[in-house]
Design an enzyme around this catalytic site. Structure first.
Site, mmCIF file in Angstrom:
data_model
loop_
_atom_site.group_PDB
_atom_site.id
_atom_site.type_symbol
_atom_site.label_atom_id
_atom_site.label_comp_id
_atom_site.label_asym_id
_atom_site.label_seq_id
_atom_site.Cartn_x
_atom_site.Cartn_y
_atom_site.Cartn_z
ATOM 1 N N ALA A 93 0.681 -1.134 0.126
ATOM 2 C CA ALA A 93 0.134 0.172 0.085
ATOM 3 C C ALA A 93 0.730 1.234 -0.026
ATOM 4 C CB ALA A 93 -1.108 -0.110 1.078
ATOM 5 N N MET A 111 4.872 2.312 -1.380
ATOM 6 C CA MET A 111 6.141 1.704 -2.065
ATOM 7 C C MET A 111 7.443 2.181 -1.320
ATOM 8 S SD MET A 111 5.922 -0.729 -4.120
ATOM 9 C CE MET A 111 4.514 -1.513 -4.726
ATOM 10 N N HIS A 156 -2.498 13.960 3.628
ATOM 11 C CA HIS A 156 -2.275 13.861 2.250
ATOM 12 C C HIS A 156 -2.850 14.983 1.469
ATOM 13 C CE1 HIS A 156 -1.489 9.727 3.014
ATOM 14 N NE2 HIS A 156 -0.483 9.691 1.904
ATOM 15 N N LYS A 165 -6.213 13.260 -3.080
ATOM 16 C CA LYS A 165 -6.249 11.878 -2.840
ATOM 17 C C LYS A 165 -7.547 11.558 -2.536
ATOM 18 C CE LYS A 165 -4.348 8.502 0.298
ATOM 19 N NZ LYS A 165 -3.791 7.569 -0.953
#
Length: 242
Positions: free
Chosen positions: A102, A104, A133, A137
């Site tokens: 979920a 990287m 965020h 998003k």
């Protein structure tokens, strides 16, 4: 590596640039709608005959693609509809090596490992989780926070998440795990795990200062995944000795 990009939004535009700077070849893209990339369009993952596919798209797109045969190694970083996506990926891992995370960022993997350790040491502390965020998003809480929450729920039996206290008229239960999502501006991504007790607070924080860390993480995972046999991988097992 010959890389197929699933999705061509902000993240895979960064991935394409970093891949080419690293000497890799982007052979094409799979997108919903018109292709505004400089690369050829493919309809199915295996059609591109790529060494690996990297997905930064949307659950609807990757789930549709997974309805077909997939023999190409696949790195998936899509967030949202986590249970459905992982279930389908595990099915497909019988056909190809599949990596899912979920988030990287390797640093987030380290954060999750630190959280596991802290949960065993701070059982009497209240636990709150906050993620922040950018305003574009669409899913909340973030996939990363869901991953951290899953870790906490696994270690704190009987605990449960509380997502909204706006209408609460009772004091906090010790079994609660507070979950908060903030959306604003161009915040790349910040995740806070807060352990609070009388007279002391301990926090574990990861702050992404560039989206490149996620693309670099995907490329690092892809470079390892192409050497792996069929199976389902994440940060807990991908980099184990072969």
């Amino acid at each position: 590596m010959r890389i197929l990009l699933v999705g061509y939004g902000t993240m895979n535009k960064i991935t394409a640039r970093l891949a080419e700077e690293g000497g890799h070849e982007v052979v094409g893209v799979i997108v919903n709608g018109d292709n505004h990339s400089p690369y050829p369009t493919f309809q199915n993952i295996d059609d591109a005959q790529a060494d690996v596919a990297i997905d930064f798209s949307h659950p609807a797109l990757i789930l549709r693609l997974l309805e077909n045969e997939v023999a190409t190694p696949l790195v998936v970083a899509t967030t949202g509809e986590k249970e459905a996506v992982i279930s389908k990926l595990k099915d497909k891992s019988r056909e190809a090596p599949i990596f899912f995370s979920a988030n990287m960022s390797y640093g987030v993997h380290v954060m999750n490992s630190l959280l596991k350790k802290a949960l065993g040491l701070l059982e009497e502390f209240d636990l709150e989780m906050v993620e922040r965020h950018h305003n574009k998003k669409v899913d909340a809480p973030s996939g990363t926070l869901v991953k951290l929450l899953d870790t906490a729920l696994d270690h704190r039996r009987g605990s449960y998440p509380v997502y909204d206290r706006s209408n609460t008229n009772e004091k906090r239960s010790s079994d609660e795990i507070g979950v908060s999502a903030i959306r604003g501006g161009s915040i790349v991504g910040t995740h806070d795990v807060i352990f609070a007790k009388d007279d002391e607070v301990i926090e574990i924080t990861h702050q992404a200062q560039s989206k490149e860390i996620f693309s670099n993480g995907a490329l690092k995972a892809a470079a390892e995944l192409v050497h792996r046999p069929k199976g389902f991988y994440d940060y807990n097992n991908l980099f184990e000795e072969r």
